[in-house]
Design an enzyme around this catalytic site. Structure first.
Site, short mmCIF file in Angstrom:
data_model
loop_
_atom_site.label_atom_id
_atom_site.label_comp_id
_atom_site.label_asym_id
_atom_site.label_seq_id
_atom_site.Cartn_x
_atom_site.Cartn_y
_atom_site.Cartn_z
N ASP A 58 0.88 -1.18 0.00
CA ASP A 58 0.00 0.00 0.00
C ASP A 58 0.91 1.22 0.00
O ASP A 58 1.56 1.52 1.00
CB ASP A 58 -0.92 -0.03 1.22
CG ASP A 58 -1.62 1.30 1.47
OD1 ASP A 58 -1.60 2.17 0.57
OD2 ASP A 58 -2.18 1.49 2.56
N CYS A 95 -3.23 7.73 4.26
CA CYS A 95 -3.01 7.41 2.85
C CYS A 95 -4.28 7.58 2.01
O CYS A 95 -4.18 7.74 0.79
CB CYS A 95 -2.45 6.01 2.70
SG CYS A 95 -3.50 4.70 3.35
#
Length: 467
Positions: free
Chosen positions: A241, A275
């Site tokens: 990720d 994020c």
């Protein structure tokens, strides 16, 4: 952050409170030369993990979740102390960690494979069988500072559920929550060798990633580190990720109050160190003046300060260097013609919630992940223009759209290049059971319990010929 009187100690990692610089702990650093020892322990852990029956794995995960629930306040205060999240945000992270471990326990009880219909193929009428999902063996998990408990649970939970061993390298900036989670799992009955914590920097990470015996690397962090891991890893699975720069589209028919409130939360949660945090907000022209005014006023009204106070909305960034970098990028954008609507002020690690408009697309604030409490507003005319702006980058995670028009929402969901499109939610909504990961450049693997379990296993087919 420079802390008066605090000197680096060779072989130790100093964990500091990002708000006041207070020393929280000194922990032994693991040198890269120790990788052989770590792998030897993990090898024992892989054998112990595989030998655990599924019901035992599930019981351990459930027991750990219950124990964290009974110590929720201590876990939350630990997150606040080491990562700077406000107490309200830290409590939510603890609740999510409990849910993550509970979901992992559920996956341990199922997902072992499927029966295969061999007689669906001509010539295989006399055969029957199934496939199982087998553990990979030794995994390396590298986790960041911004969710120091739940993101670790997202790696350890499915690894335990599927019978793998893990060498865990949490962020040196915020490792205490991760270590507390490991201790809780061991107290719940997990064999000690199943998880091997290791604290260190890039040299340690590179040595672990390159080790041939490691079958998978699960990494959450930045693109540059992700690219380095991909070069170093060799033939092994990668689940990464790598962050994003989330766009949210606000159509003219949106509920203004709900859109503003959701985008404020999405942009400034965890001081923007998120994020899937909302970074670019694209507003249709008829709603632009009202949204622009309400959002800027809402950002200016947020309380920025001590994260340990119940009244604080926004805590510090993780280091003064990170806050100074964000401040410099804001200054660069303003010098290039951007207009500051709110914030832009920094005091140590505290960066006030910052809102800009008229940011040139050549600026880093527009085309890179800022990972700070900074958001860019931009008006648009025409749905196609909004989609084009949302898709201007070749990487991403989530996006959002606010509208009352179902057809518009579904068309946006179809056309936006993202791994998740949140309708009438900001980009930062995430349910821990859903598949989660990158989209476009750098898209490698998925988290979310069922999906992570699939990433961490390999299939084995068993076929019986009855002829």
């Amino acid at each position: 952050m420079t802390v008066p009187g605090l000197r680096p100690v060779p072989g130790e990692i100093a964990v500091l409170n990002p708000y006041d610089g207070r020393l929280l702990a000194r922990l032994p650093e693991t040198p890269a030369a120790d990788v052989a020892r770590l792998l030897d322990r993990a090898r024992q852990g892989a054998a112990a993990a595989r030998a655990l029956p599924r019901h035992r794995r599930a019981e351990i995960l459930d027991r750990a979740a219950a124990q964290i629930g009974s110590e929720a306040d201590a876990f939350a205060r630990r997150i606040t102390a080491e990562a700077g999240k406000t107490l309200r945000q830290a409590r939510k992270e603890v609740a999510r960690c409990i849910n993550t471990l509970t979901l992992a326990a559920g996956e341990a009880r199922r997902g072992g494979g499927e029966v295969l219909p061999f007689d669906a193929q001509p010539g295989s009428e006399g055969r029957m069988g199934w496939f199982t999902r087998e553990p990979l063996g030794i995994l390396v998990a590298i986790t960041p500072y911004n969710d120091p408990l739940n993101l670790v649970a997202h790696k350890l939970g499915p690894a335990i559920a599927t019978g793998n061993a893990v060498i865990l390298k949490p962020s040196e900036l915020a490792p205490l929550s991760a270590l507390a989670l490991v201790e809780t799992l061991v107290a719940a009955g997990l064999p000690e060798t199943v998880i091997t914590p290791a604290l260190g920097g890039a040299d340690l990470g590179a040595a672990l990633v390159a080790a041939r015996e490691v079958r998978m690397v699960s990494f959450t962090g930045g693109f540059r580190t992700g690219e380095a891991i991909a070069r170093q890893a060799g033939l092994k699975r990668l689940a990464m990720d790598l962050g994003g720069n989330a766009p949210v589209i606000v159509m003219a028919d949106a509920d203004l109050d709900k859109a503003v409130a959701a985008c404020l939360s999405g942009a400034f949660w965890a001081a923007g160190q998120n994020c899937v945090g909302t970074q670019r907000i694209l507003v249709e022209a008829p709603l632009w003046p009202a949204f622009r005014k309400a959002f800027a006023e809402g950002a200016a009204a947020l309380s920025c300060g001590d994260p340990a106070l119940e009244t604080t909305d926004l805590g510090p960034m993780i280091t003064e260097a990170a806050a100074a970098r964000a401040e410099a990028l804001v200054a660069q954008a303003v010098a290039a013609g951007a207009k500051l609507l709110a914030g832009g002020r920094r005091q140590g690690t505290l960066l006030a919630p910052t809102v800009l408009e008229q940011v040139p697309q050549t600026c880093a604030l527009w085309h890179e992940e800022i990972f700070a409490p900074v958001v860019v507003l931009e008006p648009f005319e025409g749905f196609d223009a909004a989609i084009a702006r949302a898709n201007a980058l070749d990487y991403g995670l989530h996006a959002g759209i606010f509208t009352r028009n179902l057809d518009c929402a579904l068309e946006a969901a179809d056309r936006i290049a993202a791994s998740g499109v949140m309708i009438n939610d900001s980009s930062d909504y995430r349910m821990d059971a859903m598949p989660f990961g990158g989209f476009g450049y750098g898209s490698m693997g998925r988290e979310g319990l069922r999906f992570a379990c699939e990433e961490m296993t390999q299939t084995k087919v068993i076929c019986i010929n009855r002829a």
